[in-house]
Scaffold this active site. Structure first.
Site: not given
Length: 394
Positions: A212, A217, A235, A336
């Site tokens: 997260a 998001k 996380d 990404c």
């Protein structure tokens, strides 16, 4: 500050960024913010000019320079008008010694350019990775309507493929806007918003956001779910995860719970979630090749070894995520990055390792089908670069 003093400040900042890139330290934007916090005397025009010099030098240099000075000298070679500022005046840069090293201009390390070509990105696509990024917002539909927010922000334009997306002037001070302070908007790239939509999260579902981070998001998912259901945001980075609760409070999100995980103990710590999640979102740690427009120094941090280690982490997270998805639920794998080794190839390997799982076609209004998923690129889609796949458990 004089122009010469600004150039010397940019040299000192670039030197810090070079060192951090070598040692896997803080990102450039973080170092720049710290540097300015230590120098309150620098006015807004000085800050803007220094920042532009630093990022112009970073974009110019495909390989990490020996020093900030070598990098700024390369910039002066590309912009001869800067040479006269190396005059040795107080607070300015020392005069140029013809024998001192000058960094070489380039797009990226050769091995990385070849890896992107193997992943289907031609020269134009590669060059677009280093163009300046636009500034995008996600309107928080729990609190606001996009048209109403757009009417408050001069120069804003709705993003046609996003229900809550706005593109605004890049120099707009977002954090000073009333709509930011009261939680009606969040800064979020259009690509990040699109891959969140790939989750197809719905009202009443249970969602696990496995990586997260600061929660961008997570908040988008909560809005998709109309703030009904539950989200477990996880996380291993305490500092990043701690940013989520205040952001959630500002945005009126009440369904998100955080859980800090210890590296290597994630399966044990998430045992209570096994087979429960309707959706598991894995925004996996990656090379960040798709975000060079915002973090161009990221290409200085990469090496084949580092890429291999990131690949191991990605595979581990997909195994973990698969354990959490219920029968018929969805695993959303996102990076990404535009390297197939991190995107399409990882999703293909997962589907081979987990018989019965199927990749579901994604129709998001942007992006191009790529392997088992969808790819977004700065050149084709005017977003950050992403790969996303939606895989359904039998």
């Amino acid at each position: 500050m004089t122009p010469a003093a600004r150039l010397q400040a940019a040299t000192e900042l670039l030197d810090r960024i070079v060192t951090a890139a070598r040692d896997q330290g803080a990102a450039a934007d973080t170092l720049i913010a710290r540097w300015f916090a230590e120098r309150r005397y620098a006015g807004s025009k000085d800050r803007r000019a220094i920042r532009e010099l630093v990022y112009e030098a970073i974009r110019l240099l495909g390989v990490r320079p020996e020093s900030g000075r070598a990098g700024i000298l390369a910039l002066a070679r590309a912009r001869p008008e800067l040479v006269e500022l190396f005059d040795g005046t107080p607070y300015g840069p020392p005069a140029i010694d013809p024998a001192e090293p000058v960094a070489e201009a380039g797009l990226m390390p050769k091995w990385l350019g070849l890896a992107l070509k193997r992943s289907g990105l031609a020269n134009a696509e590669q060059a677009a990775l280093l163009q300046r990024a636009p500034l995008d917002l996600r309107v928080n539909n729990l609190k606001a309507d996009r048209d109403a927010v757009a009417a408050e922000i001069p120069g804003s334009e709705p993003l046609p493929f996003l229900p809550d997306g706005l593109r605004i002037p890049s120099d707009l001070p977002v954090e000073q806007l009333p709509s930011f302070r009261d939680g009606r908007i969040e800064v979020q790239d259009a690509g990040s918003q699109l891959v969140s939509l790939a989750s197809a999260a719905r009202r009443g579902q249970h969602v696990v956001d496995l990586c997260a981070g600061g929660g961008g998001k997570t908040l988008a998912l909560a809005a998709m779910m109309a703030n009904h259901g539950s989200i477990l945001a996880c996380d291993v980075d305490r500092g990043r995860l701690q940013r989520l609760p205040p952001r959630a409070e500002r945005g009126g999100v009440t369904i998100a719970e955080t859980r800090l995980l210890n590296p290597g103990q994630e399966f044990h710590q998430l045992a209570d979630q096994a087979g429960r999640a309707d959706v598991v979102l894995i925004d996996a740690p990656c090379s960040g090749t798709g975000t060079w427009r915002r973090n161009p120094e990221a290409r200085w941090r990469l090496s084949p070894d580092r890429l291999a280690k990131l690949g191991e982490t990605q595979r581990y997270l997909m195994r973990l995520g698969a354990e959490l998805v219920r029968s018929g639920g969805a695993l959303i794998y996102v990076v990404c990055s535009l390297l197939d080794d991190e995107g399409a190839s990882q999703a293909e390997a997962f589907l081979k390792a987990y018989p019965g799982w199927k990749a579901e076609p994604l129709l998001l209004g942007a992006g191009t089908a790529h392997g088992p998923g969808l790819r977004l690129t700065p050149l084709a889609d005017s977003t950050d670069g992403f790969f996303v796949a939606r895989m359904i458990r039998p």
